[in-house]
Motif scaffolding. Structure first.
Motif, PDB file in Angstrom:
ATOM      1  N   CYS A  94       0.868  -1.183   0.000  1.00  0.00           N
ATOM      2  CA  CYS A  94       0.000   0.000   0.000  1.00  0.00           C
ATOM      3  C   CYS A  94       0.900   1.227   0.000  1.00  0.00           C
ATOM      4  O   CYS A  94       1.686   1.412   0.932  1.00  0.00           O
ATOM      5  N   PRO A  95       0.789   2.083  -1.006  1.00  0.00           N
ATOM      6  CA  PRO A  95       1.670   3.261  -1.094  1.00  0.00           C
ATOM      7  C   PRO A  95       1.094   4.483  -0.371  1.00  0.00           C
ATOM      8  O   PRO A  95       1.727   5.535  -0.347  1.00  0.00           O
ATOM      9  N   HIS A  96      -0.084   4.327   0.215  1.00  0.00           N
ATOM     10  CA  HIS A  96      -0.829   5.502   0.717  1.00  0.00           C
ATOM     11  C   HIS A  96      -0.498   5.867   2.157  1.00  0.00           C
ATOM     12  O   HIS A  96       0.061   5.074   2.905  1.00  0.00           O
ATOM     13  N   CYS A 110      -7.507   4.829   2.329  1.00  0.00           N
ATOM     14  CA  CYS A 110      -7.673   3.787   1.312  1.00  0.00           C
ATOM     15  C   CYS A 110      -8.164   2.509   1.987  1.00  0.00           C
ATOM     16  O   CYS A 110      -8.227   2.410   3.202  1.00  0.00           O
ATOM     17  N   CYS A 112      -6.548  -0.336   1.366  1.00  0.00           N
ATOM     18  CA  CYS A 112      -5.462  -1.318   1.321  1.00  0.00           C
ATOM     19  C   CYS A 112      -4.473  -1.194   2.475  1.00  0.00           C
ATOM     20  O   CYS A 112      -3.823  -2.178   2.831  1.00  0.00           O
ATOM     21  N   ARG A 113      -4.354  -0.022   3.081  1.00  0.00           N
ATOM     22  CA  ARG A 113      -3.384   0.110   4.183  1.00  0.00           C
ATOM     23  C   ARG A 113      -3.822  -0.751   5.374  1.00  0.00           C
ATOM     24  O   ARG A 113      -4.925  -0.587   5.893  1.00  0.00           O
TER      25      ARG A 113
HETATM   26 ZN   LIG Z   1      -3.540   1.961   0.359  1.00  0.00          ZN
END
Ligand SMILES: [Zn+2]
Ligand SMILES: [Mg+2]
Length: 191
Positions: A94-96, A110, A112-113
């Motif tokens: 997860c890039p966030h 998000c 995904c984190r």
């Molecule tokens: Zn994410």
């Protein structure tokens, strides 16, 4: 033809579970595996589990590493393990970050984190995984919560921040292992 059955998987946290956490991993020279990792992953692979890494990498949102560079580090990690006979089936990151991002497109809430379930859910679809026969192995409460949200059993390892996490557990958790090698033996017993 019989439709192929769903596979079991081991979802693996990266930092503190596979890789020693020493500052931000932004260059390959800082990547150090715990010495027991190849043996542990080989054990899990041998008994039929797909190996899927699930990692929060807000370093990207915070502008400390590019996705391109992270992918390069992950390719290196895969090759390093491949040399030891371990095949990593997938790496999801997860890039966030919800609040600390400096790059606009990554600065958001998000799904995904971790502890959110998005990455595991995507991997389950991508690899036709059976969550009930799978495990999540990690060192943090976020990993535990992510496992809960996806219906996957959780094993806490005491590497990384694992010892601190153990103190924070609100209820006694039955699956605890000193490290990933011990966790791989526990998986074999529970299998
Ligand atoms: Zn994410
Ligand atoms: Mg970790």
């Amino acid at each position: 033809m019989i439709k192929s059955a769903k596979s079991p998987a081991i979802f693996l946290d990266r930092d503190g579970t596979i890789i020693k956490e020493k500052g931000d991993l932004t260059v390959i020279s800082r990547l150090k595996l715990y010495h027991h990792i190849p043996a542990a992953l080989k054990n899990l692979q041998k008994i039929g589990y797909k190996l899927i890494i699930i990692t929060n990498q807000s370093l990207i949102a915070r502008g400390l590493i590019s996705e391109k560079k992270l992918n390069y580090i992950h390719l290196y990690l895969k090759k390093l393990l491949a040399k030891k006979g371990v095949r990593i089936n997938g790496i999801y990151y997860c890039p966030h970050h919800p609040t600390k991002g400096v790059i606009k497109r990554y600065s958001k809430v998000c799904n995904c984190r971790k502890p959110e379930p998005g990455m595991v859910q995507k991997a389950v679809r991508d690899f036709n995984i059976d969550p009930k026969r799978s495990f999540f192995i990690g060192d943090s409460l976020r990993d535990l919560e992510c496992a809960r949200k996806t219906g996957v059993r959780f094993i806490l390892v005491l590497t990384g921040v694992g010892k601190k996490t153990l103190k924070e557990l609100s209820q006694k958790h039955s699956f605890i292992a000193g490290n990933l090698l011990k966790a791989s033996k526990l998986v074999r017993e529970l299998n």
